[in-house]
Design a protein around this motif. Sequence first.
Motif, PDB file in Angstrom:
ATOM      1  N   GLY A  24       0.820  -1.218   0.000  1.00 44.53           N
ATOM      2  CA  GLY A  24       0.000   0.000   0.000  1.00 44.53           C
ATOM      3  C   GLY A  24       0.847   1.258   0.000  1.00 44.53           C
ATOM      4  N   ALA A  25       1.922   1.251   0.782  1.00 44.44           N
ATOM      5  CA  ALA A  25       2.776   2.436   0.873  1.00 44.44           C
ATOM      6  C   ALA A  25       3.533   2.691  -0.420  1.00 44.44           C
ATOM      7  CB  ALA A  25       3.755   2.276   2.038  1.00 44.44           C
TER       8      ALA A  25
ATOM      9  N   ALA B 258       1.182   4.117  -3.015  1.00 46.59           N
ATOM     10  CA  ALA B 258       0.785   5.496  -2.708  1.00 46.59           C
ATOM     11  C   ALA B 258       1.905   6.488  -2.999  1.00 46.59           C
ATOM     12  CB  ALA B 258       0.356   5.591  -1.243  1.00 46.59           C
TER      13      ALA B 258
ATOM     14  N   TYR C 204       2.350   9.359  -5.929  1.00 46.07           N
ATOM     15  CA  TYR C 204       2.393  10.741  -5.457  1.00 46.07           C
ATOM     16  C   TYR C 204       3.632  11.496  -5.937  1.00 46.07           C
ATOM     17  CZ  TYR C 204       1.769  14.681  -2.264  1.00 46.07           C
ATOM     18  OH  TYR C 204       1.593  15.929  -1.734  1.00 46.07           O
TER      19      TYR C 204
ATOM     20  N   GLY D  19       5.590   1.747   5.678  1.00 43.32           N
ATOM     21  CA  GLY D  19       4.347   1.093   5.263  1.00 43.32           C
ATOM     22  C   GLY D  19       4.191  -0.287   5.854  1.00 43.32           C
TER      23      GLY D  19
ATOM     24  N   VAL E 173      -1.253   2.907   2.877  1.00 39.79           N
ATOM     25  CA  VAL E 173      -1.623   4.143   2.176  1.00 39.79           C
ATOM     26  C   VAL E 173      -1.769   5.292   3.169  1.00 39.79           C
ATOM     27  CG1 VAL E 173      -3.403   5.264   0.774  1.00 39.79           C
ATOM     28  CG2 VAL E 173      -2.751   2.886   0.302  1.00 39.79           C
TER      29      VAL E 173
ATOM     30  N   VAL F 273       1.488   7.068   4.464  1.00 37.23           N
ATOM     31  CA  VAL F 273       2.131   7.980   3.507  1.00 37.23           C
ATOM     32  C   VAL F 273       1.504   9.364   3.585  1.00 37.23           C
ATOM     33  CG1 VAL F 273       2.470   8.473   1.059  1.00 37.23           C
ATOM     34  CG2 VAL F 273       2.859   6.158   1.935  1.00 37.23           C
TER      35      VAL F 273
END
Length: 500
Positions: free
Chosen positions: A340-341, A344, A348, A360, A389, A392
Amino acid sequence: MNVKRNCLWVFMVVFLTAAWGGFFPVGAAEPAPDDVALSAFPPELFQDKTQAEIAKELPVSGAYRDETSPIEEEIEVAVDGTTKSYTVLRYLTDIEILQYRGDVLWTCIAAFLVFIMQAGFAMVEAGFTRAKNAVNIMMKNIMDFCIGTIAFLAVGFHLMFAGPDESLFWLGNTSATQWGFAFWLFQCVFAATTATIVSGGMAERTKFTGYLAYSVVICAFIYPVFGGWAWGSLLDGNGWLEGVLGVGFYDFAGSTVVHSIGGWIALAGALVIGPRIGKFAPDGTPRAIPGHNLPFAVIGGFILWLGWFGFNPGSTTTFDGNLARIAVMTNIAGAAGGIGAIIAIWMYIGKPDVGMTVNGFLAGMVAICTAVDVVTPTGAFIIGIVAGVLVVFSVIFIERTLKIDDPVGCISVHGVCGAWGTLAYAFFGVEAFSMKVLFAQLIGIGAGFVWAFGTGLVLFLAIKYTIGLRVTEKEEEEGLDIGEHGGAAYTAFPQHNMAP
């Protein structure tokens, strides 16, 4: 016996009979005559003693028994054609003694794994900060465990787990049993973990004496008081959160009790101490202060991952097959958090940042602590990936919008994602959604924030205006290794390479 002790006896009866493979009925029962007792169990379980003689050997609480202590059990026996319920006092079988020793052994092994997390925290924090402060960070992680151990031994354990008629200062009644030592050790390493979380949020500008002072208060008072509210009945306490709204606040392995408490104390500390020199431009724009050794931080992250296999499965404090399930859910959430991290941060900034990825997978394992014993694999994945997510954008928000300098992201990893994991129990840890469960979790989260942040503010302001919380500007620019400890971490390299 008061109500609290009766509840503990019920717990011990369920636990011991579960080890046998079945449950005996629990309810009001008469004391068993010796002939009934002898007819219901093998004679060796009574050692030629009457029920009255065995009763004199009962421990004050089931939490304080050892493998030689008798236990209280309820059985149904047919007497004159009528089934009656009796309370029987007996000694443990060989199988139950083996189970007891297994519980002690596993709880100690889990505590050892959680202790190794101190090394992981030290490496993550040192890697994410500058070389000129590496010795200071290592010293803080050494001393918060040393100080935390003694503070928890002297005061904290009593505040967290003692009943109204018990003394647990300096181990107290728990020192009479093998189990007491194992239980204390596991709880001690949890307390030290809470203290070391705070270190990262205030890194690179905190006076060493100020750090020592707040470590004492966290392990002796702030963490144990909230821990008692949520977990007191694990021994002889009775926390108000355990029965809130009739369903109780649930936090199996400490998403809030350990992680969020540490994160919210760190938030208070970061606000009181202020940002590092040069962190923010005059217009408030944050400036990057790169860590000096990201591989070091990654290795520390992996050590923490390993330690989590003690942190979560060890929270059973029993040697049973549920350990594997809990370990698997921990692993799933950690892996999902890393995924997830990276998704994200890649979307970004256009790059798969290693620091955010480490945070994460740590966030995923923080979040899963609450529901790890009851959640499904799908639930563990969702909890973990959301945490990845969330961490982050929490880091970005805290730095860019709130203008708070958290060098390692501990407020986001532990505070924010700990709260998310605690709340997630209401959706993924129960068979059917309940507003009561949801509100009970929210009450626990809110109480944790108010308590930890509030007491943290008082603590750090008190230190600031007494012994001092922050080093001088000159010491901060030169590095805390020289100013606070009189030596550098990397003496073989030129000074300009040590202080980016």
